[in-house]
Design a protein around this motif. Structure first.
Motif, PDB file in Angstrom:
ATOM      1  N   TYR A   1       0.802  -1.223   0.000  1.00 37.31           N
ATOM      2  CA  TYR A   1       0.000   0.000   0.000  1.00 37.31           C
ATOM      3  C   TYR A   1       0.839   1.279   0.000  1.00 37.31           C
TER       4      TYR A   1
ATOM      5  N   ASP B   1       2.991   2.573  -2.120  1.00 39.33           N
ATOM      6  CA  ASP B   1       3.019   3.330  -3.375  1.00 39.33           C
ATOM      7  C   ASP B   1       1.590   3.444  -3.901  1.00 39.33           C
ATOM      8  N   ARG B   2       0.952   4.568  -3.619  1.00 39.52           N
ATOM      9  CA  ARG B   2      -0.451   4.741  -3.979  1.00 39.52           C
ATOM     10  C   ARG B   2      -0.669   4.948  -5.477  1.00 39.52           C
ATOM     11  N   SER B   3       0.410   5.168  -6.199  1.00 43.94           N
ATOM     12  CA  SER B   3       0.290   5.375  -7.646  1.00 43.94           C
ATOM     13  C   SER B   3       0.298   4.060  -8.424  1.00 43.94           C
ATOM     14  N   ARG B   4       0.517   2.952  -7.747  1.00 44.68           N
ATOM     15  CA  ARG B   4       0.548   1.652  -8.438  1.00 44.68           C
ATOM     16  C   ARG B   4      -0.803   1.394  -9.100  1.00 44.68           C
ATOM     17  N   PRO B   5      -0.801   0.781 -10.286  1.00 43.34           N
ATOM     18  CA  PRO B   5      -2.059   0.512 -11.005  1.00 43.34           C
ATOM     19  C   PRO B   5      -2.789  -0.708 -10.446  1.00 43.34           C
TER      20      PRO B   5
ATOM     21  N   TRP C   1      -4.191   5.589   4.952  1.00 48.67           N
ATOM     22  CA  TRP C   1      -4.829   6.010   3.700  1.00 48.67           C
ATOM     23  C   TRP C   1      -6.344   6.064   3.872  1.00 48.67           C
TER      24      TRP C   1
ATOM     25  N   PHE D   1      -7.306  -0.045  -5.596  1.00 47.74           N
ATOM     26  CA  PHE D   1      -6.848   1.182  -4.954  1.00 47.74           C
ATOM     27  C   PHE D   1      -7.835   2.326  -5.205  1.00 47.74           C
TER      28      PHE D   1
END
Length: 254
Positions: free
Chosen positions: A38, A40-44, A103, A48
């Protein structure tokens, strides 16, 4: 000399320890693994997104469940918790990962949602910490990451925390589409869960046979522009508690 086994909990903890710390997602270091996931919130990663599960939305729209007290197991970034809170549920949400909880708390603050978040292993949290009984316990993707022996703990949790007439909602890997299909014993020989366990329709019905089945189907595939999350490699199931006498009579007549 080690002679520490005295209770069922001792046995369960021993079995937990068979899984190598860096080999999978259910270990003593599981929180570290999920924090990295969790982090790296930009991961596809499809889930998320701040979208509720399509089946959860459908249950609410069809009146299969109504607002009450809810527990979101493995809440991740809180997308289903937010949906429930927005519709009047009193929500407790649990996750093992501090990063996921942080988050989710940010999202809840932005939405003005009043949700009680708990960081930790749900099997170790006390009833007073969680605050049940619950009218709804919902699990979107936690169950299939548990090793087989922890189904015992899971069923005990449902039995303890679900209110009479309460509902249990679940999404999990569907056999033939996603997840490992090895026999239960193989996970202990290999000391890993291979990314999560797949389940058949029949296995879910057997595991949760003390509950009444309301609906068990594949999750609908939702396009990117949909306001809901949906992936067809998952089961979407809804069960309801039944009186103990009814459950006993049903098994006796089977």
């Amino acid at each position: 000399m080690d002679r520490n086994i005295r209770t069922v909990d001792d046995v369960l903890e021993l079995l937990d320890g068979l899984f190598a710390p860096d080999a999978d997602r259910w270990t003593a270091d599981a929180a570290t693994w999920w924090d990295a996931f969790y982090g790296d919130r930009s991961r596809p990663v499809p889930f998320f997104v701040a979208k509720p599960d399509e089946n959860l939305v459908a249950y609410l729209e069809r009146g299969l469940i109504t607002p009450g007290r809810a527990l979101d197991l493995g809440c991740g970034p809180g997308r289903n918790s937010l949906q429930l809170a927005s519709l009047g549920f009193e929500v407790d949400a649990v996750d093992l990962s501090p990063a996921a909880i942080a988050w989710a708390e940010e999202r809840a603050e932005e939405a003005g949602a009043d949700i009680r978040f708990h960081r930790g292993n749900v099997f170790a949290l006390t009833d007073s910490e969680l605050g049940g009984p619950y009218d709804l316990i919902y699990d979107s993707g936690c169950f299939h990451h548990l090793p087989p022996h922890r189904r015992i703990s899971y069923l005990a949790l449902l039995d303890r925390l679900l209110a009479p007439g309460g509902h249990f909602g679940l999404t999990c890997f569907a056999a033939g589409e996603m997840g490992s299909e090895l026999p239960d014993a193989a996970y202990y020989r290999e000391s890993r869960l291979h990314g999560g366990l797949a389940y058949t329709r029949e296995s879910l019905r057997w595991i949760f046979s003390d509950l009444a089945e309301i609906e068990l189907r594949r999750m609908h595939d939702e396009p990117d522009e949909s306001p809901h999350y949906g992936a067809p490699f998952l089961w979407a199931a809804l069960f309801r508690t039944v009186r103990r006498a009814q459950a006993d009579d049903s098994r006796a007549g089977a």
